[in-house]
Write a protein that holds these residues in place. Structure first.
Motif, PDB file in Angstrom:
ATOM      1  N   TRP A 119       0.923  -1.194   0.145  1.00  0.00           N
ATOM      2  CA  TRP A 119      -0.064  -0.042  -0.026  1.00  0.00           C
ATOM      3  C   TRP A 119       0.869   1.410  -0.010  1.00  0.00           C
ATOM      4  N   VAL A 120       0.724   2.317  -0.950  1.00  0.00           N
ATOM      5  CA  VAL A 120       1.461   3.391  -0.951  1.00  0.00           C
ATOM      6  C   VAL A 120       0.465   4.488  -0.792  1.00  0.00           C
ATOM      7  N   PRO A 121       0.862   5.507  -0.113  1.00  0.00           N
ATOM      8  CA  PRO A 121       0.051   6.656  -0.081  1.00  0.00           C
ATOM      9  C   PRO A 121      -0.085   7.450  -1.347  1.00  0.00           C
ATOM     10  N   ILE A 122      -1.455   7.783  -1.896  1.00  0.00           N
ATOM     11  CA  ILE A 122      -1.522   8.258  -3.265  1.00  0.00           C
ATOM     12  C   ILE A 122      -0.639   9.346  -3.399  1.00  0.00           C
ATOM     13  N   GLN A 123      -0.185  10.165  -2.562  1.00  0.00           N
ATOM     14  CA  GLN A 123       0.718  11.518  -3.086  1.00  0.00           C
ATOM     15  C   GLN A 123       2.202  10.752  -3.106  1.00  0.00           C
ATOM     16  N   ASP A 124       2.512   9.625  -2.644  1.00  0.00           N
ATOM     17  CA  ASP A 124       3.855   9.123  -2.969  1.00  0.00           C
ATOM     18  C   ASP A 124       3.913   8.218  -4.227  1.00  0.00           C
ATOM     19  N   LEU A 125       2.661   7.923  -4.898  1.00  0.00           N
ATOM     20  CA  LEU A 125       2.586   6.957  -5.733  1.00  0.00           C
ATOM     21  C   LEU A 125       3.451   7.034  -6.893  1.00  0.00           C
ATOM     22  N   ALA A 126       3.445   8.502  -7.604  1.00  0.00           N
ATOM     23  CA  ALA A 126       4.239   8.451  -8.750  1.00  0.00           C
ATOM     24  C   ALA A 126       5.857   8.422  -8.483  1.00  0.00           C
ATOM     25  N   ARG A 127       6.133   8.963  -7.330  1.00  0.00           N
ATOM     26  CA  ARG A 127       7.536   8.520  -6.964  1.00  0.00           C
ATOM     27  C   ARG A 127       8.014   7.041  -6.854  1.00  0.00           C
ATOM     28  N   LYS A 128       6.982   6.332  -6.586  1.00  0.00           N
ATOM     29  CA  LYS A 128       7.329   4.669  -6.064  1.00  0.00           C
ATOM     30  C   LYS A 128       7.297   3.839  -7.440  1.00  0.00           C
ATOM     31  N   LEU A 129       6.562   4.411  -8.315  1.00  0.00           N
ATOM     32  CA  LEU A 129       6.332   3.517  -9.529  1.00  0.00           C
ATOM     33  C   LEU A 129       7.526   3.546 -10.413  1.00  0.00           C
ATOM     34  N   SER A 130       7.799   2.402 -11.199  1.00  0.00           N
ATOM     35  CA  SER A 130       9.059   2.248 -11.953  1.00  0.00           C
ATOM     36  C   SER A 130       9.059   3.011 -13.226  1.00  0.00           C
ATOM     37  N   PHE A 131       7.783   3.031 -13.945  1.00  0.00           N
ATOM     38  CA  PHE A 131       7.969   3.462 -15.302  1.00  0.00           C
ATOM     39  C   PHE A 131       7.017   4.676 -15.461  1.00  0.00           C
ATOM     40  N   PRO A 132       7.497   5.746 -16.129  1.00  0.00           N
ATOM     41  CA  PRO A 132       7.125   7.155 -16.561  1.00  0.00           C
ATOM     42  C   PRO A 132       5.649   7.104 -17.171  1.00  0.00           C
ATOM     43  N   ASN A 133       5.252   6.126 -17.774  1.00  0.00           N
ATOM     44  CA  ASN A 133       3.959   6.100 -18.229  1.00  0.00           C
ATOM     45  C   ASN A 133       3.010   5.686 -17.154  1.00  0.00           C
ATOM     46  N   GLU A 134       3.532   4.856 -16.261  1.00  0.00           N
ATOM     47  CA  GLU A 134       2.649   4.631 -15.057  1.00  0.00           C
ATOM     48  C   GLU A 134       2.576   5.847 -14.157  1.00  0.00           C
ATOM     49  N   ARG A 135       3.727   6.494 -14.180  1.00  0.00           N
ATOM     50  CA  ARG A 135       3.602   7.666 -13.144  1.00  0.00           C
ATOM     51  C   ARG A 135       2.559   8.481 -13.833  1.00  0.00           C
ATOM     52  N   ARG A 136       2.451   8.885 -15.088  1.00  0.00           N
ATOM     53  CA  ARG A 136       1.470   9.431 -15.533  1.00  0.00           C
ATOM     54  C   ARG A 136      -0.116   9.341 -15.318  1.00  0.00           C
ATOM     55  N   ILE A 137      -0.354   7.825 -15.544  1.00  0.00           N
ATOM     56  CA  ILE A 137      -1.464   7.320 -14.774  1.00  0.00           C
ATOM     57  C   ILE A 137      -1.921   7.600 -13.376  1.00  0.00           C
ATOM     58  N   ALA A 138      -0.835   7.637 -12.607  1.00  0.00           N
ATOM     59  CA  ALA A 138      -1.110   7.872 -11.273  1.00  0.00           C
ATOM     60  C   ALA A 138      -1.285   9.421 -11.071  1.00  0.00           C
ATOM     61  N   ASP A 139      -0.468  10.050 -11.894  1.00  0.00           N
ATOM     62  CA  ASP A 139      -0.997  11.883 -11.650  1.00  0.00           C
ATOM     63  C   ASP A 139      -2.441  11.937 -12.138  1.00  0.00           C
ATOM     64  N   LEU A 140      -2.955  11.170 -13.269  1.00  0.00           N
ATOM     65  CA  LEU A 140      -4.430  11.263 -13.839  1.00  0.00           C
ATOM     66  C   LEU A 140      -5.304  10.813 -12.585  1.00  0.00           C
ATOM     67  N   ALA A 141      -4.961   9.664 -11.778  1.00  0.00           N
ATOM     68  CA  ALA A 141      -5.706   9.298 -10.947  1.00  0.00           C
ATOM     69  C   ALA A 141      -5.820  10.045  -9.605  1.00  0.00           C
ATOM     70  N   ARG A 142      -4.824  10.717  -9.255  1.00  0.00           N
ATOM     71  CA  ARG A 142      -4.922  11.720  -8.234  1.00  0.00           C
ATOM     72  C   ARG A 142      -5.744  12.972  -8.567  1.00  0.00           C
ATOM     73  N   GLY A 143      -5.664  13.309  -9.827  1.00  0.00           N
ATOM     74  CA  GLY A 143      -6.545  14.729 -10.260  1.00  0.00           C
ATOM     75  C   GLY A 143      -7.995  14.135 -10.511  1.00  0.00           C
ATOM     76  N   VAL A 144      -8.389  12.984 -10.831  1.00  0.00           N
ATOM     77  CA  VAL A 144      -9.905  12.628 -10.906  1.00  0.00           C
ATOM     78  C   VAL A 144     -10.533  12.160  -9.547  1.00  0.00           C
ATOM     79  N   LEU A 145      -9.767  11.589  -8.688  1.00  0.00           N
ATOM     80  CA  LEU A 145     -10.159  10.894  -7.460  1.00  0.00           C
ATOM     81  C   LEU A 145     -11.002  11.770  -6.824  1.00  0.00           C
ATOM     82  N   PRO A 146     -10.553  13.205  -6.555  1.00  0.00           N
ATOM     83  CA  PRO A 146     -11.666  14.150  -5.841  1.00  0.00           C
ATOM     84  C   PRO A 146     -13.227  13.990  -6.339  1.00  0.00           C
ATOM     85  N   GLU A 147     -13.166  13.848  -7.418  1.00  0.00           N
ATOM     86  CA  GLU A 147     -14.838  13.801  -7.945  1.00  0.00           C
ATOM     87  C   GLU A 147     -15.487  12.612  -7.381  1.00  0.00           C
ATOM     88  N   TYR A 148     -14.891  11.559  -6.918  1.00  0.00           N
ATOM     89  CA  TYR A 148     -15.427  10.557  -6.399  1.00  0.00           C
ATOM     90  C   TYR A 148     -15.478  10.318  -4.880  1.00  0.00           C
TER      91      TYR A 148
END
Length: 166
Positions: free
Chosen positions: A136-165
């Motif tokens: 389990w990784v805190p969402i604010q640390d997720l992009a720093r923990k992931l190994s791949f840049p393309n998945e870090r972009r997905i993590a950033d998108l998730a952080r941006g969309v999550l407040p709507e839910y």
């Protein structure tokens, strides 16, 4: 004396290499968030790459049978992390190329944002035994923990969309 440049120089002869056959692959997975305690943690997995290096990534895998991408994402996340979830939103797709066993693979991965609904964090249910660890990784640390840049972009998108839910 002939010139050493231009039309007087014969082109270098290179052996002709046959183009590698291309295989198209599709996977689905995503960001599953535990919203139960307000901390907003995301379940991720670690895999060993072909060189034996540990890579932290989002859970994902191939659709089975007649599964659509959403069904595959929910199943793969549960198998690889032990966490069950419901899809909140699509996060987009990434694609990349790699070469393996004499062919090139063009892989497209469809990602979704999921809210955790149950389960226990474990890799014991991964039928392919690809995951070697889960965390389990805190969402604010997720992009720093992931190994791949393309998945870090997905993590950033998730952080941006999550407040709507929330």
């Amino acid at each position: 004396m002939p010139s050493a440049i231009g039309a007087h120089v014969a082109p270098a002869q290179h052996p002709v290499q046959a183009a590698l056959p291309t295989v198209e692959e599709v996977s689905a997975g995503g960001v599953v968030v535990d919203t139960s305690d307000g901390e907003l943690r995301v379940a991720i997995i670690a895999r060993l790459n072909r060189g034996g290096r540990l890579e932290w990534c989002l859970p994902k895998g191939h659709p089975e049978g007649r599964e659509n991408n959403e069904e595959a994402a929910v199943r793969e996340i549960a198998e690889e992390t032990g966490i069950e979830g419901d899809i909140l939103a699509p996060l987009g797709s990434i694609d990349y190329w790699f070469t393996v066993s004499g062919h090139r693979v063009h892989k497209t991965v469809h990602h979704f944002l999921l809210q955790a609904t149950g389960g226990e964090l474990t890799i014991e249910n991964d039928p392919d035994r690809e995951a070697v660890d889960a965390a389990w990784v805190p969402i604010q640390d997720l992009a720093r923990k992931l190994s791949f840049p393309n998945e870090r972009r997905i993590a950033d998108l998730a952080r941006g969309v999550l407040p709507e839910y929330l």
